[in-house]
Design a protein around this motif. Sequence first.
Motif, PDB file in Angstrom:
ATOM      1  N   TYR A 174       0.627  -6.724  10.421  1.00 22.64           N
ATOM      2  CA  TYR A 174       1.292  -5.587   9.797  1.00 22.64           C
ATOM      3  C   TYR A 174       1.197  -4.356  10.699  1.00 22.64           C
ATOM      4  CZ  TYR A 174       0.423  -8.770   5.941  1.00 22.64           C
ATOM      5  OH  TYR A 174       0.356  -9.888   5.161  1.00 22.64           O
ATOM      6  N   TYR A 175       2.206  -3.480  10.529  1.00 17.25           N
ATOM      7  CA  TYR A 175       2.253  -2.226  11.277  1.00 17.25           C
ATOM      8  C   TYR A 175       2.318  -1.055  10.304  1.00 17.25           C
ATOM      9  CZ  TYR A 175       2.996  -4.689  15.637  1.00 17.25           C
ATOM     10  OH  TYR A 175       2.834  -5.487  16.728  1.00 17.25           O
ATOM     11  N   GLY A 176       1.503  -0.029  10.605  1.00 19.68           N
ATOM     12  CA  GLY A 176       1.504   1.190   9.808  1.00 19.68           C
ATOM     13  C   GLY A 176       2.315   2.272  10.497  1.00 19.68           C
ATOM     14  N   THR A 235      -9.065  -6.382   6.605  1.00 15.71           N
ATOM     15  CA  THR A 235      -8.935  -7.686   5.957  1.00 15.71           C
ATOM     16  C   THR A 235      -7.894  -7.598   4.855  1.00 15.71           C
ATOM     17  OG1 THR A 235     -10.725  -7.121   4.429  1.00 15.71           O
ATOM     18  CG2 THR A 235     -11.319  -8.293   6.455  1.00 15.71           C
ATOM     19  N   GLY A 236      -7.279  -8.746   4.544  1.00 18.15           N
ATOM     20  CA  GLY A 236      -6.305  -8.773   3.470  1.00 18.15           C
ATOM     21  C   GLY A 236      -4.976  -8.146   3.887  1.00 18.15           C
ATOM     22  N   THR A 237      -4.179  -7.855   2.896  1.00 17.67           N
ATOM     23  CA  THR A 237      -2.843  -7.287   3.107  1.00 17.67           C
ATOM     24  C   THR A 237      -2.822  -5.849   2.625  1.00 17.67           C
ATOM     25  OG1 THR A 237      -1.820  -9.457   2.778  1.00 17.67           O
ATOM     26  CG2 THR A 237      -0.388  -7.531   2.576  1.00 17.67           C
ATOM     27  N   PRO A 238      -2.363  -4.900   3.451  1.00 16.64           N
ATOM     28  CA  PRO A 238      -2.279  -3.509   2.992  1.00 16.64           C
ATOM     29  C   PRO A 238      -1.117  -3.341   2.015  1.00 16.64           C
ATOM     30  CG  PRO A 238      -1.274  -3.713   5.142  1.00 16.64           C
ATOM     31  CD  PRO A 238      -1.858  -5.061   4.834  1.00 16.64           C
ATOM     32  N   PRO A 239      -1.078  -2.252   1.262  1.00 17.38           N
ATOM     33  CA  PRO A 239       0.085  -1.991   0.391  1.00 17.38           C
ATOM     34  C   PRO A 239       1.350  -1.893   1.246  1.00 17.38           C
ATOM     35  CG  PRO A 239      -1.724  -0.491  -0.092  1.00 17.38           C
ATOM     36  CD  PRO A 239      -2.085  -1.191   1.171  1.00 17.38           C
ATOM     37  N   LEU A 240       2.337  -2.701   0.955  1.00 17.56           N
ATOM     38  CA  LEU A 240       3.530  -2.783   1.796  1.00 17.56           C
ATOM     39  C   LEU A 240       4.676  -1.952   1.233  1.00 17.56           C
ATOM     40  CD1 LEU A 240       3.585  -6.587   2.708  1.00 17.56           C
ATOM     41  CD2 LEU A 240       2.706  -4.687   4.060  1.00 17.56           C
ATOM     42  N   ASN A 241       5.450  -1.342   2.159  1.00 16.03           N
ATOM     43  CA  ASN A 241       6.698  -0.651   1.834  1.00 16.03           C
ATOM     44  C   ASN A 241       6.527   0.442   0.791  1.00 16.03           C
ATOM     45  OD1 ASN A 241       8.302  -2.378   3.593  1.00 16.03           O
ATOM     46  ND2 ASN A 241       8.027  -3.986   2.039  1.00 16.03           N
ATOM     47  N   GLN A 242       5.402   1.123   0.830  1.00 12.44           N
ATOM     48  CA  GLN A 242       5.198   2.285  -0.040  1.00 12.44           C
ATOM     49  C   GLN A 242       4.483   3.377   0.742  1.00 12.44           C
ATOM     50  OE1 GLN A 242       1.897   1.796  -3.079  1.00 12.44           O
ATOM     51  NE2 GLN A 242       2.241  -0.378  -2.584  1.00 12.44           N
ATOM     52  N   TRP A 243       4.890   4.608   0.527  1.00 15.77           N
ATOM     53  CA  TRP A 243       4.354   5.765   1.253  1.00 15.77           C
ATOM     54  C   TRP A 243       2.980   6.121   0.700  1.00 15.77           C
ATOM     55  CZ3 TRP A 243       4.850   8.296   5.584  1.00 15.77           C
ATOM     56  CH2 TRP A 243       4.337   9.589   5.711  1.00 15.77           C
ATOM     57  N   LEU A 244       1.955   6.103   1.550  1.00 15.33           N
ATOM     58  CA  LEU A 244       0.591   6.435   1.155  1.00 15.33           C
ATOM     59  C   LEU A 244       0.297   7.857   1.615  1.00 15.33           C
ATOM     60  CD1 LEU A 244      -1.118   3.094   2.275  1.00 15.33           C
ATOM     61  CD2 LEU A 244      -0.182   3.670   0.012  1.00 15.33           C
ATOM     62  N   ALA A 245       0.556   8.821   0.755  1.00 18.96           N
ATOM     63  CA  ALA A 245       0.360  10.228   1.104  1.00 18.96           C
ATOM     64  C   ALA A 245      -1.110  10.513   1.355  1.00 18.96           C
ATOM     65  CB  ALA A 245       0.888  11.137  -0.015  1.00 18.96           C
ATOM     66  N   GLY A 246      -1.387  11.257   2.430  1.00 19.06           N
ATOM     67  CA  GLY A 246      -2.751  11.629   2.759  1.00 19.06           C
ATOM     68  C   GLY A 246      -3.504  10.589   3.560  1.00 19.06           C
ATOM     69  N   ASP A 247      -2.885   9.448   3.855  1.00 16.08           N
ATOM     70  CA  ASP A 247      -3.555   8.402   4.629  1.00 16.08           C
ATOM     71  C   ASP A 247      -3.392   8.739   6.115  1.00 16.08           C
ATOM     72  OD1 ASP A 247      -4.788   6.168   5.547  1.00 16.08           O
ATOM     73  OD2 ASP A 247      -3.390   4.724   4.655  1.00 16.08           O
ATOM     74  N   VAL A 248      -4.307   9.540   6.648  1.00 15.10           N
ATOM     75  CA  VAL A 248      -4.226  10.041   8.008  1.00 15.10           C
ATOM     76  C   VAL A 248      -4.418   8.899   8.995  1.00 15.10           C
ATOM     77  CG1 VAL A 248      -5.298  11.575   9.704  1.00 15.10           C
ATOM     78  CG2 VAL A 248      -5.023  12.313   7.328  1.00 15.10           C
ATOM     79  N   ALA A 249      -3.458   8.763   9.914  1.00 16.18           N
ATOM     80  CA  ALA A 249      -3.494   7.724  10.950  1.00 16.18           C
ATOM     81  C   ALA A 249      -3.674   6.333  10.347  1.00 16.18           C
ATOM     82  CB  ALA A 249      -4.590   8.018  11.972  1.00 16.18           C
ATOM     83  N   CYS A 250      -3.296   6.178   9.084  1.00 18.74           N
ATOM     84  CA  CYS A 250      -3.389   4.885   8.375  1.00 18.74           C
ATOM     85  C   CYS A 250      -4.825   4.365   8.317  1.00 18.74           C
ATOM     86  CB  CYS A 250      -2.480   3.843   9.020  1.00 18.74           C
ATOM     87  SG  CYS A 250      -0.730   4.294   9.066  1.00 18.74           S
ATOM     88  N   LEU A 251      -5.811   5.264   8.490  1.00 24.81           N
ATOM     89  CA  LEU A 251      -7.207   4.825   8.569  1.00 24.81           C
ATOM     90  C   LEU A 251      -7.731   4.305   7.243  1.00 24.81           C
ATOM     91  CD1 LEU A 251      -8.689   7.707  10.767  1.00 24.81           C
ATOM     92  CD2 LEU A 251      -8.197   5.361  11.471  1.00 24.81           C
ATOM     93  N   ASN A 252      -7.271   4.884   6.130  1.00 24.18           N
ATOM     94  CA  ASN A 252      -7.786   4.474   4.826  1.00 24.18           C
ATOM     95  C   ASN A 252      -7.314   3.083   4.420  1.00 24.18           C
ATOM     96  OD1 ASN A 252      -9.090   6.915   4.568  1.00 24.18           O
ATOM     97  ND2 ASN A 252      -7.430   7.863   3.378  1.00 24.18           N
ATOM     98  N   SER A 253      -6.275   2.583   5.096  1.00 22.21           N
ATOM     99  CA  SER A 253      -5.672   1.325   4.654  1.00 22.21           C
ATOM    100  C   SER A 253      -5.713   0.235   5.715  1.00 22.21           C
ATOM    101  CB  SER A 253      -4.227   1.569   4.206  1.00 22.21           C
ATOM    102  OG  SER A 253      -3.515   2.330   5.174  1.00 22.21           O
ATOM    103  N   GLY A 254      -6.530   0.421   6.792  1.00 22.85           N
ATOM    104  CA  GLY A 254      -6.758  -0.700   7.688  1.00 22.85           C
ATOM    105  C   GLY A 254      -6.489  -0.490   9.154  1.00 22.85           C
TER     106      GLY A 254
END
Length: 574
Positions: A406-408, A354-373
């Motif tokens: 959005y695409y991760g 839900t909502g909008t993920p953090p855009l255009n910033q590198w999320l270190a440690g976010d494996v398979a983008c699971l932590n952010s949606g």
Amino acid sequence: MPMRARLPLATCLVLLLALVAAASPKPTVHPCPGGRFVMKGRGLMPSAQPEAVMVFGSYVSIEGFCPQVAGRVKNTKHGTVLTASWTSCAVRGPVRLRATIGAPTCERMAGTVSARRLKRTFRAKRAALGGGGGGDPGGNQPAGGGVDCSVPPANTGRLCPGDDTYQQIERRIFAQRGCNLSGCHGSALAGGLDLRPGLSYANLVGVPATNAVALAAGKLRVVPGNPAASFLAQKVRDILAPGEGMRMPTIGPSLPKVDLDLLDAWINACAPKDGKVADAPCLPPEQYEETPPLDPPPGGYQMVLLGPVLQPGQEQEGCLWIPAPNATDVPIKKVELALNPGTHHFSIWRHNGTGTPPLNQWLAGDVACLNSGASFGQSVAGSPQWPYFVSENEPGIASVLPGGGYYGLNAHYYNEFSVPIQIKVWTNFYPYQPGEPPPAHYSQTIIALDTTFNINVPPYTQKTQHGRYLNTSAKTRYVLGVGGHMHKRGIKFTIWQSDGTKVLEDHDWAHPSFKGYWPPYAMKPGDFFDYECWHDNGVTRPLRTDAYGHPKTITFGVSAEDEMCILTGSYYDD
């Protein structure tokens, strides 16, 4: 008159026989040279090509059946007797060969091959090793010069540091030059040739070329002791007769001189599978070169990941979210990727939160983008560890690039170089264009996670992880391809169909192979793929340790130091 000692009659007979034996010439021993002996009649395996026993010095192989191993050779008055054994070949379980090259002509071989549910007595006849005819009648010194390989050469010269010579050829030439990409001499088996690690040797040494013109000329891919007669050496140098195909590699520049010289030195040293070749050229340290960026595709869409810089030895996985470049769903026929070296994998995930993920910033440690949606298993594109990768659908089949949202962009990099590297990936999507026939089918993703979370390999052990992907739907799934995913202590990934047919055996965790199906494989309700991952913790692979250097059990994890066992693939429903 002195008495003379008289010997017992039995003693006299023994002495007489000894004198006769000493005076008689010893039986003549007939050593036979090695070579290629083609079997007559029915082969060991169903094949259009006749099988052959290859003998080079004490090294023995059965062409198309068992790879080269060190055997035992004994010269007798009846000829040369050889024995060899394998733990496994084209059939499961141990295989044993015993054969004799008959004296005095040394032109014929007779013997037996035994394995589980197989025992065959065979006869074979010496055949030329190729290279345009002529050469040594014993089969060890083909035309155009070459080295006599009836006795393997001794290593008395300078030896290069690092891996054995053939391991360097597999890693630095076949892998890094893209020769064993899945679409080339990887799982696609272009030209019937498999250059994947652990499989390439048995596909090269003493094996006939499959190109029709080269096969008619009697050429072998590698003729031990004779680079000039070897089709492999001719291919990479573009010294080819009309009809013998193109220079290899077909994409990019020719192999550099040091690579060519290394191949020649290895072949000239009788193409050993193990050990180092004396005075072979030493390959320079691996250099880091950035991958050229892709131009945006005409009429298509491009996504670009510009990530952080990693220092030598540093590893990182993360995610960067971007808005979808397309407003509506788009049928895609081809995806093209260019990646800076150092990647273990790259995936593009759909945002399902839900909502909008953090855009255009590198999320270190976010494996398979699971932590952010993201939702694991719902990727729209991806690539293994290759600097350039293309995934193209067959005509009439499309994947879907969903519109909006959005695409991760998810990358996992490990810097094994001596210089800093940057995480960079370019992805091009090529859609069906107006006026083209619309696709008849839309592909979906296969990802089986049923066994990966249960991995447990104690220190100094090996363990096999078993999994199954079952078609639980009421529809037939038309499978387009399957592959596997492991990490650096994965030795082998194997896949079987429901009927027991082995469809994939992959030994390269970093460059995973893919078994493509065309026409698609009809997977009916209740059918399944069985798969296995063979992991090694400190037996032949480096021991997993904790931060204090203590031995540690391997379990599931996202780092390349941990392990995974995942079946991947794609299909469409009927």
